[in-house]
Write an enzyme that holds these catalytic residues in place. Structure first.
Site, mmCIF file in Angstrom:
data_model
loop_
_atom_site.group_PDB
_atom_site.id
_atom_site.type_symbol
_atom_site.label_atom_id
_atom_site.label_comp_id
_atom_site.label_asym_id
_atom_site.label_seq_id
_atom_site.Cartn_x
_atom_site.Cartn_y
_atom_site.Cartn_z
ATOM 1 N N CYS A 107 0.843 -1.211 0.000
ATOM 2 C CA CYS A 107 0.000 0.000 0.000
ATOM 3 C C CYS A 107 0.876 1.258 0.000
ATOM 4 O O CYS A 107 1.743 1.406 0.865
ATOM 5 C CB CYS A 107 -0.942 -0.003 1.206
ATOM 6 S SG CYS A 107 -2.007 1.453 1.190
ATOM 7 N N LYS A 146 1.690 -9.783 -0.541
ATOM 8 C CA LYS A 146 1.520 -8.978 -1.757
ATOM 9 C C LYS A 146 2.444 -7.775 -1.630
ATOM 10 O O LYS A 146 2.337 -7.017 -0.662
ATOM 11 C CB LYS A 146 0.058 -8.546 -1.894
ATOM 12 C CG LYS A 146 -0.208 -7.684 -3.116
ATOM 13 C CD LYS A 146 -1.709 -7.568 -3.369
ATOM 14 C CE LYS A 146 -2.038 -6.711 -4.575
ATOM 15 N NZ LYS A 146 -1.957 -5.284 -4.285
ATOM 16 N N GLY A 207 -0.355 -5.757 -12.253
ATOM 17 C CA GLY A 207 -0.059 -4.404 -12.694
ATOM 18 C C GLY A 207 -0.359 -4.205 -14.159
ATOM 19 O O GLY A 207 0.268 -4.808 -15.022
ATOM 20 N N ASP A 208 -1.401 -3.368 -14.416
ATOM 21 C CA ASP A 208 -1.761 -2.968 -15.779
ATOM 22 C C ASP A 208 -2.292 -4.103 -16.648
ATOM 23 O O ASP A 208 -2.058 -4.131 -17.859
ATOM 24 C CB ASP A 208 -0.569 -2.296 -16.492
ATOM 25 C CG ASP A 208 -0.198 -0.973 -15.857
ATOM 26 O OD1 ASP A 208 -0.975 -0.481 -15.013
ATOM 27 O OD2 ASP A 208 0.870 -0.433 -16.194
ATOM 28 N N ARG A 231 -7.800 -2.881 -11.294
ATOM 29 C CA ARG A 231 -8.667 -1.933 -12.020
ATOM 30 C C ARG A 231 -9.355 -2.588 -13.218
ATOM 31 O O ARG A 231 -10.512 -2.274 -13.512
ATOM 32 C CB ARG A 231 -7.848 -0.708 -12.428
ATOM 33 C CG ARG A 231 -7.451 0.144 -11.224
ATOM 34 C CD ARG A 231 -6.338 1.093 -11.558
ATOM 35 N NE ARG A 231 -5.164 0.363 -12.016
ATOM 36 C CZ ARG A 231 -4.115 0.916 -12.636
ATOM 37 N NH1 ARG A 231 -4.109 2.223 -12.853
ATOM 38 N NH2 ARG A 231 -3.088 0.176 -13.029
#
Ligand SMILES: Cc1cc2nc3c(=O)[nH]c(=O)nc-3n(C[C@H](O)[C@H](O)[C@H](O)COP(=O)(O)O)c2cc1C
Length: 321
Positions: A107, A146, A207-208, A231
């Site tokens: 985070c 993570k 990631g992405d 996302r």
């Protein structure tokens, strides 16, 4: 490398604070089956006192504890610091029947880092070593971590991975960014590849990844064991259909899926006692990407953001068909 935690090339729905609470995960389980793992957002380990049992159960959701299959496939993520009562919390979590604890070492938020948690722990790997060793000793269930690739330097990933391997992490998710990158630059998948190279335990790449093609590309380019999506999962909660069944969405299918998903989410929030203002707030926070790629999607997203009632939100969605 094989693990019974997750199938090879499996798909993990990432932890997301403010999103992946038990109601949201329930909608995903009902409407978007196929995810191999769902993750709870992080639970902050207290530095004083204890959480009541009720609070710990609410975090994962009673329905997830009662369903053995889903319990086994749900990561209960914790976020801690050197001073917090990590061992106590982990024992309490085991007592309520949680199978899987994941430690958040990624985070990037200022508040979290100021209090010595999340990615800020990566500044001192001795502290990480103590925390991870303590958790491993006190929790007999599945234990994973993570991480970001480093605090300010992604080359740190090699040392991080070796340390987590030595301290007993069973699987490690690597988000290919440092803390200092926040979300600004593209994720560096070569850091995931380096993690794969040095790890004895499975590495999950993150990631992405916005679509099924990205997921396949990440698997090929990095050799990672499985893929975690954040996302991209908010954008397409039914991502497993694309990934496992090669389905692609026509715009009318996308909007119909988004509507069905948000409708069920609103229903479950209402059933759990959330008032309409709360429902509207939650829908706005989970639908940041869900209208992407639709013709007129940006306009619809703005209309949803301006809506004051859930009825108005669904009128706008219906009108966009
Ligand atoms: C709204 C939001 C909340 C997040 N909350 C958490 C969290 O609670 N725990 C965590 O480990 N990562 C959290 N993350 C990071 C994601 O799990 C993920 O590592 C990151 O977004 C990169 O993946 P992506 O490119 O697929 O989005 C959050 C990300 C977002 C966008």
């Amino acid at each position: 490398m094989q693990t019974d935690l997750v199938p090879a090339q499996g798909l993990l729905f990432a932890p997301m604070e403010g999103v992946t609470d038990s109601v949201y995960r329930q909608v995903v389980s009902e409407i978007c089956p196929g995810w191999d793992v769902l993750a709870c957002d992080f639970l902050r380990v207290p530095s004083a006192g204890h959480y009541p049992k009720k609070h710990l159960i609410k975090h994962i959701g009673q329905q997830f504890l009662e369903n053995t299959d889903w319990n086994k496939r749900t990561m209960y993520q914790i976020l801690t610091s050197e001073r917090a009562f990590t061992v106590d919390l982990v024992k309490q979590v085991a007592d309520i029947g949680v199978h899987w604890v994941d430690l958040n070492l990624g985070c990037p938020s200022k508040t979290v880092c100021k209090s010595g948690g999340g990615s800020s722990l990566l500044r001192d790997l001795k502290v990480v070593e103590r925390i991870v060793t303590d958790i491993r000793k006190s929790f007999s269930g599945r234990f994973t971590c993570k991480v970001r690739a480093g605090f300010s330097n992604g080359d740190q990933i090699t040392d991080i991975i070796k340390l987590l391997n030595d301290c007993g992490a069973e699987m490690i998710t690597v988000h290919g960014r440092t803390r200092e990158m926040m979300y600004k630059e593209p994720a560096r998948w070569e850091w995931i590849e380096e993690a794969v190279r040095v790890s004895q335990v499975p590495i999950v790449g993150n990631g992405d990844v916005w679509n099924a093609q990205d997921a396949q590309r990440m698997l090929c380019e990095t050799g990672c064991y499985a893929v975690m999506v954040a996302r991209g999962a908010l954008k397409t909660p039914w991502f497993p259909q694309h990934y496992y069944q090669n389905v692609t969405d026509a715009p009318e299918t996308r909007i119909a899926m988004a509507r069905q998903f948000l409708k069920r989410y609103a229903e479950l929030l209402t059933e759990s006692g959330v008032n309409d203002a709360g429902v509207v707030r939650q829908i706005k926070s989970v639908s940041r990407y869900i209208f992407d790629e639709l013709p007129g999607g940006e306009v619809l997203r703005r209309k949803v953001l301006l809506s004051q009632t859930s009825a108005n939100i669904f009128n706008e969605i219906n009108a966009s068909y």
